[in-house]
Design a protein around this motif. Structure first.
Motif, short mmCIF file in Angstrom:
data_model
loop_
_atom_site.label_atom_id
_atom_site.label_comp_id
_atom_site.label_asym_id
_atom_site.label_seq_id
_atom_site.Cartn_x
_atom_site.Cartn_y
_atom_site.Cartn_z
N LYS A 89 -16.13 10.08 50.78
CA LYS A 89 -16.98 9.70 51.91
C LYS A 89 -17.60 8.17 51.49
N TYR A 90 -17.54 7.20 52.32
CA TYR A 90 -18.15 5.92 52.02
C TYR A 90 -19.42 6.23 51.61
N SER A 91 -19.94 5.55 50.28
CA SER A 91 -21.21 5.41 49.99
C SER A 91 -21.54 3.97 49.64
N THR A 92 -22.85 3.55 49.68
CA THR A 92 -22.87 2.12 49.48
C THR A 92 -23.30 1.71 47.65
N ARG A 93 -22.49 0.62 47.74
CA ARG A 93 -22.63 0.03 46.37
C ARG A 93 -23.33 -1.31 46.54
N PRO A 94 -24.63 -1.45 45.89
CA PRO A 94 -25.53 -2.42 45.87
C PRO A 94 -24.65 -3.92 45.54
N PHE B 76 -11.67 -8.22 46.99
CA PHE B 76 -13.02 -8.01 47.63
C PHE B 76 -12.85 -7.28 48.99
N CYS B 77 -12.55 -6.12 49.01
CA CYS B 77 -12.59 -5.02 49.80
C CYS B 77 -14.14 -4.76 49.92
N ALA B 78 -14.63 -4.65 51.13
CA ALA B 78 -16.03 -4.73 51.51
C ALA B 78 -16.82 -3.59 51.00
N ALA C 133 -20.48 -4.06 52.69
CA ALA C 133 -20.35 -2.86 53.59
C ALA C 133 -21.96 -2.44 53.16
N ALA C 134 -22.51 -2.40 52.06
CA ALA C 134 -23.77 -1.97 51.69
C ALA C 134 -25.05 -2.36 52.76
#
Ligand code: 5AD
Ligand code: SF4
Length: 439
Positions: free
Chosen positions: A335-340, A159-161, A344-345
């Motif tokens: 690049k970090y991008s959000t995952r619903p 479960f990495c954020a 972290a999203a």
């Protein structure tokens, strides 16, 4: 014969799964084709790791839809992690889709195919009790390429954020040792000389074997005793699951190749904590030192994320320092991008321009290191497993033990041969060598 077209996205595990799906549908009378226009069944084996993954799948389905007017018998299926994540949503949003199958249900494909042929829709995104691998025994004994993937572990409990894997692939599950050995033996009989053991968190492997659960190191040592199998690799690993025996195996197991993909993601302890990585920059660096003590010529690969929520310029500089200290032979960076649905999203996001700027700096450093590592190979002798003919007449290409692409004059050597060769030149993405002798 009905015709099957599979389009595979994402990681090596999907490549492996696509092969298994082709085998399962082979039993239903399907042969694989290379163009979607020729197919009676199209399967999209999707990946959810990149941004807007689901949206991209919906547009791909939209592009394929006209093929249904040309061939009214055509069925379209969605498999893989987007299928798992979206489930019924796909059927609702894309009526041209006939079948949705999650990564844990591929053994049910033959029955699903029959349902689809009978004009029904088929959806299965369960995590079933029965073992899909038992049902997906490789059927044809046909000769195959000298390198193969073998899934030994699936899912992840870390479960990495930032990561969707624990949600799409579910909890960590390891295959029993005996099953893996049978599959490895079968691959070797079909001409495979190099096996890459796959798992989302492969070094957490703990499959049932003689005397209890076996670690990945135990499994590798056992596989090393398989005659005809010359090379073993594994991917992808979490630093916290590199146990002493696995580190030692890099030094004393000849068949384990001196290449390790060990993602760190970031070099700032604050960000590592926010990522829920459960290790520090320093513990990672010390771990690398121990692995390099066991295997000094190890080529190290990694994954990096820039612009994770909360990352300041100073945090980013910590990542750059870590890269300078560790020195990578090759790496992947994002690049970090959000995952619903991932923690972290929900957090405050770093500016897109800042992310782009940091990524460019980081990739430039990693590229320099990659080129330096390749250039350092010139003059050295490597062992190359030949995978295919090269672009030039008489040329053969393959991979060195360090996973560098190497091309050389073939001089009568065949695909599947192991050739000792001297590196004479380093090009941006490959090495040129001259053959010394066949092994
Ligand atoms: N944003 C950016 N990169 C990601 N990865 C996984 N999730 C994300 C995300 N949300 C990267 C990590 C991982 C690799 C497979 O993909 O670096 O190791
Ligand atoms: Fe995702 Fe890897 Fe972290 Fe597991 S260890 S949650 S697969 S990044």
């Amino acid at each position: 014969m009905k015709k099957l077209y599979i389009k595979t996205y994402g990681c090596q595990m999907n490549v492996y799964d696509s092969e298994r799906m082709a085998e399962a549908l082979g039993g239903q009378g399907y042969t694989q084709v290379t163009a979607p226009e020729d197919a009676d069944m199209i399967l999209l084996n999707t990946c959810h790791i990149r941004e807007k993954a689901a949206e991209k799948v919906y547009s791909e389905i939209g592009r394929l839809k006209p093929l249904k007017s040309a061939n009214p018998d055509l069925k379209i299926g969605v498999a893989g992690c987007v299928a798992q994540a979206e489930g019924e949503e796909i059927m609702a949003r894309a009526p041209s889709v006939d079948l949705v199958v999650g990564p844990q249900s591929y053994h049910r494909l033959p029955a699903m195919e029959e349902a689809v042929q009978a004009g029904q829709k088929a959806l299965d995104t369960d995590f079933p009790e029965e073992d899909k691998f038992e049902h997906l025994k490789s059927r044809p004994k046909a000769k195959r390429a000298p390198t193969a993937f073998l899934t030994v572990q699936e899912g992840c409990d870390k479960f990495c954020a930032f990561c969707v894997v624990p949600y799409t692939r579910g909890a960590e599950v390891s295959r029993p040792v005996a099953q893996i050995l049978t599959e490895a033996q079968d691959l070797v009989e079909r001409g495979v000389r190099e096996i890459t053991l796959l798992g989302q968190n492969v070094n957490a492997y703990h499959g049932a074997g003689e005397g209890g659960d076996w670690s990945l190191a135990q499994l590798i040592r056992r596989l090393a005793r398989v005659d005809g199998l010359e090379r073993i690799r594994f991917t992808t690993s979490h630093p916290n699951d590199m146990d002493d025996d696995l580190i030692a195996a890099h030094g004393d197991c000849d068949k384990l190749m001196p290449y390790l993909h060990l993602p760190v993601q970031a070099g700032s302890d604050k960000i590592l904590k926010a990522m829920n990585r459960k290790h520090t920059a320093d513990s990672y660096i010390r771990l690398i030192e121990r692995i390099r003590a066991a295997r000094p010529d190890l080529l190290l690969s990694g994954d990096f994320i820039v612009g994770f929520p909360g990352e300041t310029d100073a945090d980013f500089e910590d990542t750059m320092s870590l890269i300078r200290e560790v020195n990578y032979g090759q790496a992947y960076s994002f690049k970090y991008s959000t995952r619903p649905g991932t923690p972290a999203a929900e957090r405050d996001q770093v500016d897109e321009d800042v992310k782009s700027e940091r990524l460019a700096k980081l990739q430039s450093l990693l590229k320099d290191q990659q080129i330096a590592a390749q250039d350092a190979m010139v003059g050295r002798d490597v062992t190359v497993l030949l995978e295919k003919p090269g672009r030039l007449e008489g040329q053969m290409v393959g991979k060195s033990e360090y996973l560098h692409a190497v091309h050389m004059p073939g001089e009568g050597a065949q695909v599947g041969d192991l050739v000792r060769a001297r590196v004479v030149e380093s090009a941006p993405n490959s090495l040129a060598a001259v053959p010394l002798h066949r092994l």
